[in-house]
Design an enzyme around this catalytic site. Structure first.
Site, PDB file in Angstrom:
ATOM      1  N   LYS A 175       0.741  -1.145   0.061  1.00  0.00           N
ATOM      2  CA  LYS A 175       0.056   0.035  -0.020  1.00  0.00           C
ATOM      3  C   LYS A 175       0.821   1.299   0.027  1.00  0.00           C
ATOM      4  O   LYS A 175       1.609   1.517   0.944  1.00  0.00           O
ATOM      5  CB  LYS A 175      -0.967  -0.059   1.061  1.00  0.00           C
ATOM      6  CG  LYS A 175      -1.760   1.220   1.131  1.00  0.00           C
ATOM      7  CD  LYS A 175      -1.924   1.857   2.345  1.00  0.00           C
ATOM      8  CE  LYS A 175      -2.911   3.163   2.438  1.00  0.00           C
ATOM      9  NZ  LYS A 175      -2.164   4.208   1.402  1.00  0.00           N
ATOM     10  N   SER A 229       5.278   7.745  10.437  1.00  0.00           N
ATOM     11  CA  SER A 229       5.151   8.472  11.657  1.00  0.00           C
ATOM     12  C   SER A 229       5.292   7.518  12.975  1.00  0.00           C
ATOM     13  O   SER A 229       4.603   6.423  12.844  1.00  0.00           O
ATOM     14  CB  SER A 229       4.087   9.428  11.819  1.00  0.00           C
ATOM     15  OG  SER A 229       2.837   8.688  12.037  1.00  0.00           O
ATOM     16  N   GLU A 250      10.015   1.848  10.416  1.00  0.00           N
ATOM     17  CA  GLU A 250      11.047   2.698  10.330  1.00  0.00           C
ATOM     18  C   GLU A 250      10.223   4.196  10.500  1.00  0.00           C
ATOM     19  O   GLU A 250       9.338   4.517   9.866  1.00  0.00           O
ATOM     20  CB  GLU A 250      11.731   2.983   9.095  1.00  0.00           C
ATOM     21  CG  GLU A 250      13.011   3.892   8.917  1.00  0.00           C
ATOM     22  CD  GLU A 250      12.738   5.290   8.342  1.00  0.00           C
ATOM     23  OE1 GLU A 250      12.647   6.173   8.706  1.00  0.00           O
ATOM     24  OE2 GLU A 250      12.717   4.949   6.955  1.00  0.00           O
ATOM     25  N   CYS A 284      13.233  11.830   6.619  1.00  0.00           N
ATOM     26  CA  CYS A 284      13.129  11.339   8.026  1.00  0.00           C
ATOM     27  C   CYS A 284      14.572  11.509   8.597  1.00  0.00           C
ATOM     28  O   CYS A 284      14.482  11.442   9.876  1.00  0.00           O
ATOM     29  CB  CYS A 284      12.538   9.725   8.142  1.00  0.00           C
ATOM     30  SG  CYS A 284      13.687   8.727   7.112  1.00  0.00           S
ATOM     31  N   GLU A 383       9.426  16.761  14.776  1.00  0.00           N
ATOM     32  CA  GLU A 383       9.703  16.720  13.517  1.00  0.00           C
ATOM     33  C   GLU A 383       8.770  17.674  12.675  1.00  0.00           C
ATOM     34  O   GLU A 383       7.726  17.571  12.485  1.00  0.00           O
ATOM     35  CB  GLU A 383       9.595  15.250  13.091  1.00  0.00           C
ATOM     36  CG  GLU A 383      10.208  14.871  11.887  1.00  0.00           C
ATOM     37  CD  GLU A 383      10.062  13.285  11.560  1.00  0.00           C
ATOM     38  OE1 GLU A 383      11.216  13.268  10.710  1.00  0.00           O
ATOM     39  OE2 GLU A 383       9.253  12.901  11.952  1.00  0.00           O
TER      40      GLU A 383
END
Length: 481
Positions: A175, A229, A250, A284, A383
């Site tokens: 996906k 996230s 991750e 990231c 972030e």
């Protein structure tokens, strides 16, 4: 530029399927609608799992060399089509075309690496403590894996999961992010073109929650690999607990870069810019905070500000563009919120600090530098995922380490220094899974990539990456002496 009026984004058991609804995909630089893509959900997600389960016995029992051949052909095909793939990526994601080309090449490199690594998943013969026993460890593919990938790197995040999974003998349901499905569709077509057996790779674009729920609830999905996230990672962990699924995650990061006073300042400036403003800060492992030693801070900030001011904002398809758009309105609002919060708490804007209002309608924000920052500001703790760089100072190495280590995140950190001794001291003290020393592009197919703390579980890349997709079966064999 319209890609097509409508694109099928559901590929199950070797067939491209339509869905009851579609979702538009737009260019974030121009807000132009590129196409409509099939929008699947819970039922399509489970159909994809069924197809992958059906294909698993034949695929997993192919020799490693046979699986390797498919991956090598896919690598070659991706490289043949890299210009078309890069253009598609830029159209839907916004990054400059030169960056998109690098990403496609990086994405292909994961297929090449795991085409080679497929043949190196070794078992073990353990010396037994008993004369009448032989002890073996046999690696076997874990089964059907579900891969959920993000919008910021819509090519490399796909192949970083597909490469090791297929090499190990797993079958896959994929996906991609709803904002950027077109690149994933084109990558699946690459595998279709090279003749990958039906059902080995399946694609479902659509509702993230419905698809995620289907795959966490379905006991036939043995592993979920996700990049995104920390919040969503937590939810996947909770929902997967009912079947004790294996997870490879991750997640979020908040990477610091430490500029020590023996650093080459010009190099430090160039590396900081390359890290922070690549993909408009939507990376990231990009630098989220700079800590520069006090005695070089003024020179560093002055040179940094001057170079950032030379960057060109615009459409990623234009060759002069060095900074593209943010992905959508919510991303733009988050950047604006973080800058406003910092200013209200005492920060000064050394460069940028405004939404860009040029000749395009997209989601642009000026490359920004904040000084006089403190740890109470959101930009120093959360972030931002945008082109905003806070710069703080420190006196001692011990202070730098204390400031750099984050309570929650531990994905990547960087150090700029000319001293090997200081580099090792920093590397050992920084609580991050990835450390770059005079290097802000540590990602490589041949190296393990992954974080500590709430930045994730498991590794992607390297020999470690393929081991996420195998079970080590222990066999104790009694023999007659």
């Amino acid at each position: 530029m319209v890609v097509d009026q409508k694109v099928n984004g559901i590929y199950i058991g070797g067939e491209w399927l339509d869905a009851h609804s579609t979702r538009p995909v737009q260019n974030p630089a121009t807000l132009e609608k590129l196409t409509e893509v099939s929008y699947g959900g819970y039922d399509e997600a489970n159909r994809a799992v069924a197809a992958a389960k059906s294909a698993f016995p034949e695929w997993s029992t192919k020799t490693a060399r046979e699986r390797s051949t498919f991956l090598y052909k896919a690598y070659q095909k991706m490289m043949e089509k890299k210009e078309v793939l890069a253009r598609t990526l830029t159209l839907e994601q916004g990054k400059p075309l030169s960056e998109a080309m690098v990403e496609i090449e990086s994405a292909a490199s994961y297929l090449l690496w795991y085409a080679e690594e497929a043949n190196r998943v070794y078992g073990e013969l353990i010396p037994s403590s008993k004369a009448n026993k032989r002890l073996l460890v046999v690696p076997q593919a874990i089964g059907v894996i579900a891969a959920i990938t993000p919008w910021n790197f819509p090519a490399s995040m796909v192949t970083r999961k597909l490469g090791p999974a297929l090499a190990a003998g797993c079958t896959v349901v994929l996906k991609p992010a709803s904002q950027t499905p077109l690149t994933a569709i084109e990558i699946v077509k690459v595998f279709e073109e090279i003749g990958l057996p039906q059902g080995v790779l399946n694609l479902v674009t659509g509702d993230a929650k419905a698809i995620g729920d289907a795959w966490t609830e379905n006991p036939d999905v043995k592993l979920i690999t996700f990049t995104g996230s920390t919040e969503i990672g937590r939810q996947l962990m909770q929902k997967s607990a009912q079947h004790i699924k294996k997870l490879s995650l991750e997640l979020g990061g908040h990477a610091p870069i430490l500029v020590l006073n023996d650093a080459d300042i010009d190099l430090a400036v160039d590396l900081t810019i390359a890290s922070k403003y690549r993909n408009c800060g939507q990376t990231c492992i990009c630098t989220n905070r700079v800590y520069v030693q006090n005695d070089i801070a003024d020179e560093f900030i002055s040179k940094l500000s001057a170079k950032v001011g030379e960057m060109t904002i615009g459409n990623g398809l234009e060759s002069k563009t060095t900074v593209g758009p943010l992905i959508d309105q919510s991303a733009l609002e988050k950047v604006k919120e973080h800058v406003q919060d910092a200013v209200l708490k005492g920060a000064s804007i050394a460069r940028g600090g405004r939404e860009w209002t040029g000749d395009l309608e997209g989601y642009f924000y000026e490359p920004t530098i904040l000084v006089q920052v403190n740890k109470e500001m959101k930009v120093m703790q959360e972030e931002t995922f945008g082109p905003v760089l806070p710069v703080d100072t420190f006196d001692t190495e011990e202070e730098a380490i204390r400031l750099a280590n984050h309570d929650q995140y531990g994905l990547a950190a960087y150090v700029i220094t000319e001293s090997t001794n200081r580099a090792f001291k920093m590397m050992e003290a920084l609580e991050y899974g990835i450390i770059g020393i005079n290097d802000v592009f540590p990602g490589a197919a041949e190296a393990p990539f992954g974080g500590m703390k709430e930045s994730g579980l498991g590794k992607e890349g390297g020999k470690e990456g393929i081991l996420e997709f195998v079970e080590m079966k222990y066999v104790s064999l009694g023999v007659r002496i």
